[in-house]
Structures are given as C-alpha cells and as structure tokens.
Design a protein around this motif. Structure first.
Motif, short mmCIF file in Angstrom:
data_model
loop_
_atom_site.label_atom_id
_atom_site.label_comp_id
_atom_site.label_asym_id
_atom_site.label_seq_id
_atom_site.Cartn_x
_atom_site.Cartn_y
_atom_site.Cartn_z
N UNK A 432 -7.27 34.35 -9.56
CA UNK A 432 -8.66 34.88 -10.43
C UNK A 432 -8.46 36.16 -10.92
N UNK A 433 -8.79 36.20 -12.30
CA UNK A 433 -8.78 37.67 -12.83
C UNK A 433 -7.52 37.87 -13.35
N UNK A 507 -9.07 23.30 -28.82
CA UNK A 507 -8.91 24.70 -28.64
C UNK A 507 -10.06 25.20 -27.78
N UNK A 508 -11.29 25.09 -27.87
CA UNK A 508 -12.29 25.69 -27.33
C UNK A 508 -12.18 25.30 -25.94
N UNK A 509 -11.82 24.09 -25.29
CA UNK A 509 -11.46 23.53 -24.08
C UNK A 509 -10.38 24.58 -23.36
N UNK A 510 -9.35 24.74 -24.15
CA UNK A 510 -8.13 25.39 -23.81
C UNK A 510 -8.83 27.16 -23.55
N UNK A 515 -10.63 31.46 -19.67
CA UNK A 515 -11.77 32.19 -19.41
C UNK A 515 -12.38 31.73 -17.78
N UNK A 516 -12.02 30.62 -17.41
CA UNK A 516 -12.34 30.39 -15.99
C UNK A 516 -11.60 31.02 -15.02
N UNK A 517 -10.26 31.33 -15.28
CA UNK A 517 -9.44 32.03 -14.35
C UNK A 517 -9.86 33.49 -14.64
N UNK A 578 -13.24 37.35 -28.05
CA UNK A 578 -13.54 37.21 -26.70
C UNK A 578 -14.95 38.21 -26.33
N UNK A 579 -15.74 37.87 -25.45
CA UNK A 579 -16.87 38.76 -25.13
C UNK A 579 -16.53 40.26 -24.98
#
Length: 612
Positions: A432-433, A507-510, A515-517, A578-579
């Motif tokens: 994570x992170x 690509x969005x799923x990738x 971003x989940x990690x 990304x944000x």
C-alpha cells in the motif's frame, strides 16, 4: 448539345421528319412521357431531392452565371426572376459531360435535359451507403441560347445572421427524406435551399489552412464558435454552422493559414464538395490578407517541474525527408521547450509502409533523436515495444506505435523485467502506497478485444527527483468508418466510438488498480485518443472526472483544439493527470501544425508541467 435560337426551327423540322419516318404502327407504339416544361425552382423542388429526378424536362429557362471547364464540366444557371418560395433554389448545375460548355455568363438559355440527383462516392462506398448529399443537376442537355449579355442575378449574401445556429434538421435518419426544407431551422436546410445559386460571403475569415488542391474553409459567422486564432471550435456534436468550403474554378491555389481573410467578397454558385460539405465554386478569389499567425511556444519549465508532452508525428518513417525530421526536432526543442518526457505517436518501423514483416523502429527513432540533438535539444533516450506485424492498425506494413522519449539527465526510466512478447500484459503490484509496474515498459491488456487492429497503450515507470511517476502513452482507435458529420445521415453513425469507449474502459480499470494500491500515485496519461473532450470514450477514461482530469477541458473554450478537419477545430489529443498532480499542473497546447498550410504533422502537440 448546345445550339442557338436561329437553328431551332430547322432542327425541329428535321427531328419531326425523322420521327415520322421511324414511327412504328400504332398497335406497337410504347408510350413515353412527354418532357415537362418547368422552372428551375420546380426542378429543384422544396426538399433535398428533386421531385422530378429521372424525368425529362424541356425548355427550362435561366441565365448562365458560371462556367466550369474542368471535370465535371458544365455550367450553372439561375432564374432571372426568383419564385419567392424560400424552400426552393432558383439555381442549378447543367452537366455537359466530356464536352466543355460553349455558353458564357450572361447568356439567356433554355435547357431540355434529364433531371438527375448526382451523388459522389468515395472508395468502398456506393450511392446508397455514402453520406454525401445529392446535387440536383440537368444532364444530357440540349441548350438553346436565346440572347446574350443579360445581367447576372444578384448573389444571395450570407450575413453573420443568415445561417441558423442549429446544424442539422430535427429528424433522425436520411435528411433527404425531408419533403420541404425550412431554411430558418438548420444550416443544412438553409444551404440546400440555395444549392446552385450565386451566393456571396463578404470578406470572410479563413478557418482552416488551404489544402494541396487550394481549397479552403471560411465562415459566414465570424463572431460564433471562434478559436483564439480565428478557427471554428467544436464544443459539442452540433457542428459550427457558418462553415463553407471555397474552391477556385480558375485553378489558383493561394496558400492560406487559419485566421487569414479574403480582402473582398467570395462569390460563386453553391455546390456540394467531393470532400464533403457545401462549397462555393468561385470563378476567381479575392486577394488574401494574412493574419500574421505564427507557431506558439511553450513557457520555459522550472527545474523543479517535470514536463511531459505528447506529439503525433504523422506516420514518421526513416525515408521521410530531412526537412520533416528537422521541423519535428525544432517543434520539440523550441516550441515544446525540450520536455523531459515525450509520448510520440505514429512512429513507423524501419521499412516505413513497406509490408515486408519488419517491426523494429530503432532506425526511425535514432533519426528523430539525432535531429533533436542537432537542433540544440537533449540527447533523448527512448523506450518502446515492437508490435506484432500488421496487428496495430495504421498503414499496412507501417506498424505504427507509441514510443517514449526521455531526457536521461532529468528523469530516470525504471527498467523492470522484460515482457516475454508484445502480448505480455503490464500489471501493478506493491505494498500500500508504493505501487510499481510488473514490467516497465509494458503494454496494457494487449490481448483484450478492445485493442484489436489498434495501438496498445504503453505504460512506463519514471523517477523524477526521487518521486515515481507513471506515464501511459496512447493512440486509440481511429474514426475510420464513421459517417460524415456534414452528410445526409443525421445524427451520423459514429461506429468507431464503440471500440474507443471499450479501450477507455480497459485503461480506466488499469488506472484504478494502480490507484487502489496508491491513491496518490502520480499518473500522466498522454496521447492521441482520437476523440473529443465531451465524448463517451474520454468520459469513460477519466471516470467522468473521478480521480483523473482531462486538462484540455480546463482551458477556455476558444483554446480547446489540437486538430483541424473540414473547417472544424477539434480535440483529438489529450493529457490527463491524476488528482495528486492536478494542483500543480500547468498545461499548454502548442499550435504549430494544424492551423498552418505548411504543416509537419496534422496534429498539434501539447505539454504539461507538474510537480510530483
């Protein structure tokens, strides 16, 4: 056939005698409809198609207004007195076939002919499938000159308020089924109501560069849909409606850029262009007044900022001229200010478009990076993955692909593993992170059906000032196969959108898996997405703005374009961040190609500066 009034009676007697001798017995006679004596307006009719198509008409009167001596040969004529019905045109084209017309402007003529709806077709099209509108013509004509020296009918002046702001009629399907056009309702109906008539646009602004044929697009609505350089910007699927093409019948080919103007009115009959859209066939063109447009230059980068650019170099091959390589190099070094990373699209293999099984592109890339260094830029390194031969679309044999160029004195590329083949998938892993790519460079889901016959996204992991940055280079499926937005099918079928939306979903799923990690991962998605900022594909890729920002949509409306087609300044190329990068992002489209007649590529590049 063209004849003069003095020969009419003798010819008529000869024809009657021949008919009498050849006439069969009454019992064997096959009745044929007699030619109909009608006006031009009655031939044109109130709809998009003539109600008399396929029928013979006789003694249609008109004043010859304009001659065309090159194919398709013929002349335009117009009624001396209009019929006062705003739905019907008072002008028409008379097609003389292989014979050049012998009439001159100002001749008062009558024409006996067959009414034809002519429809131009492109490669692989038929009259039934093409989106081109039909043009009402008089074919196989017998022309009688009644007198000469008549004044030409005054042209219809297109003011900024003449053409409606709605582009297409409010119907679904083939608009030629509209039985009566309403000129005040839509641009297509307004222009159809003036097909074949002399029209005039006073001192119009040029909204797209002239092409190799000398044709150019102008606008009759200079205050509507304007770009910062004088083009006509696309902000929705409703096209800018002031657009009209211009073609010079005298063969002149002035070189014009977006924003230039004609010094006087453009006058000529209104026709349908073989390139799609309505066109004024002007006998001559006024002088051109230059706007002084020059290529834009990006602001210099702060050393603490990472600069990432995207540039579609239009089928770059080793055999291209030294001039093209030098111009591309100047664009990257001077206009883009030598970005740290450049996602380059449309890099062809070492044999160019020769379909010989070659897939490596190291010679193409070496020639480009050498040209950049010669132009005073950095000695770029590069990363890419060769595709399987003839599987990624583009010109057969060209094997176009996306390649990363990067300045090794500013950024480091993280080489991790080696994909076993071009079909290997890049994954995301790590605690994570601390996300990292399973292979770098790698391609995103290259075996997914969404990428069939299309370029696969190239993902790379970079390090800048100790921070990891993920860059994805893209070249989504082309718009090939879509119906023309200017044509008779409204709304046009955009069949290619389906595949691009599927590509965006993959690509969005990738990206979401990355971003989940690490929700604060620094991600830059760059490239030619072949779609608009408001399209389903781009909305899908960004998750409608959830976690990703399409930077071109943050610019003022007049700056939202990277490409010019058929007089429309539109978005095809994007940089999405990304944000975590959005607050520091400084983004620019660098206009150095699309608005210029002497362009190196048909796309404008763009660059973003971010601080990871």
């Amino acid at each position: 056939m063209i004849k003069h009034a003095s020969t009419t009676l003798l010819s008529a007697v000869a024809v009657l005698a021949a008919t009498f001798v050849a006439a069969p017995a009454p019992a064997q006679a096959v009745p044929t409809p007699a030619p109909t004596s009608v006006t031009i307006a009655e031939v044109q009719g109130p709809g998009f198609a003539s109600p008399l198509a396929g029928r013979a008409v006789s003694d249609v009167p008109g004043i010859v207004t304009t001659i065309r001596t090159t194919s398709p040969r013929g002349f335009w004529m117009q009624s001396a007195v209009p019929d006062r019905d705003p739905s019907t045109s008072d002008g028409i084209f008379v097609f003389t076939g292989s014979t050049a017309p012998t009439v001159t402007p100002g001749d008062a003529v009558t024409v006996s002919a067959t009414v034809t709806e002519y429809r131009s077709v492109g490669s692989g099209e038929t009259a039934a499938t093409t989106a081109n509108l039909g043009v009402t013509e008089l074919t196989k004509p017998t022309v009688t000159v009644r007198s000469s020296g008549s004044p030409l009918p005054a042209p219809v002046t297109f003011t900024p308020f003449s053409v409606p702001s709605r582009f297409a009629p409010p119907v679904s399907g083939d608009i030629e089924q509209v039985r009566r056009v309403v000129p005040a309702r839509s641009a297509q109906e307004f222009l159809e109501a003036h097909e074949g008539e002399r029209v005039s646009v006073p001192s119009p602004r040029i909204i797209a560069p002239s092409n190799t044929f000398g044709d150019v697009d102008i606008t009759s609505k200079p205050q509507s849909d304007g770009t910062i350089h004088g083009g006509a910007v696309l902000s929705s699927y409703n096209l800018p409606t002031g657009r009209i093409k211009v073609s010079a019948l005298d063969g002149s080919k002035p070189v014009m850029n977006t924003g230039d103007r004609f010094a006087g009115p453009v006058v000529g009959p209104l026709d349908w262009s073989n390139f799609g859209g309505y066109v004024i066939d002007a006998p001559t063109l006024p002088a051109v007044v230059s706007s002084g447009l020059t290529p834009t230059v990006a602001s210099r980068v702060n050393d603490r900022d990472l600069s990432v650019a995207t540039y579609n170099v239009e089928n770059l091959a080793p055999g291209d001229s030294a001039g093209k390589y030098a111009a591309l190099a100047r664009g990257i070094v001077t206009n883009l200010a030598s970005p740290d990373v450049v996602a380059v699209e449309e890099v062809q293999d070492n044999s160019g478009a020769a379909d010989d099984g070659t897939v490596a592109a190291d010679a193409t890339i070496a020639r480009l990076t050498t040209a950049i260094a010669a132009a005073g830029g950095p000695r770029y390194d590069h990363r890419g993955i060769d595709p399987v031969n003839d599987t990624d679309g583009g010109a057969p044999g060209g094997n176009i692909r996306t390649v990363f160029l990067f300045n090794p004195s500013r950024v480091s590329f993280v080489d991790r593993g080696k994909p076993s083949s071009s079909a290997a998938t890049v994954g995301v892993r790590g605690p994570a992170g601390r996300a990292q790519l399973s292979v770098s460079p790698g391609r995103i889901a290259p075996t997914d059906p969404a990428w069939k016959n299309s370029r696969k996204p190239l993902a790379g992991e970079f390090t800048f000032r100790g921070r990891t940055v993920f860059v994805v280079g893209n070249h989504f499926n082309s718009k090939g196969g879509d119906q023309s937005a200017d044509g008779r099918f409204q709304p046009p079928a955009r069949s290619s959108e389906t595949q691009r939306t599927a590509q965006a979903s993959v690509e969005n799923a990738w990206v979401r898996s990355l971003q989940a990690i690490d929700p604060r991962a620094a991600i830059v998605i760059a490239g030619d997405l072949n779609d608009y900022q408001f399209s389903p594909a781009v909305r899908t890729l960004t998750g409608s703005g959830a976690g990703l920002t399409d930077l071109i949509a943050t610019l003022p409306r007049a700056q939202q374009y990277t490409y010019v087609y058929s007089g429309v300044s539109q978005v095809l190329d994007h940089i999405i961040v990304s944000r975590s990068l959005r607050p520091s992002a400084r983004y620019e489209v660098v206009h150095l190609n699309a608005e210029f007649a002497g362009q190196t590529s048909d796309h404008d590049p763009q660059v973003v500066r971010v601080r990871p």
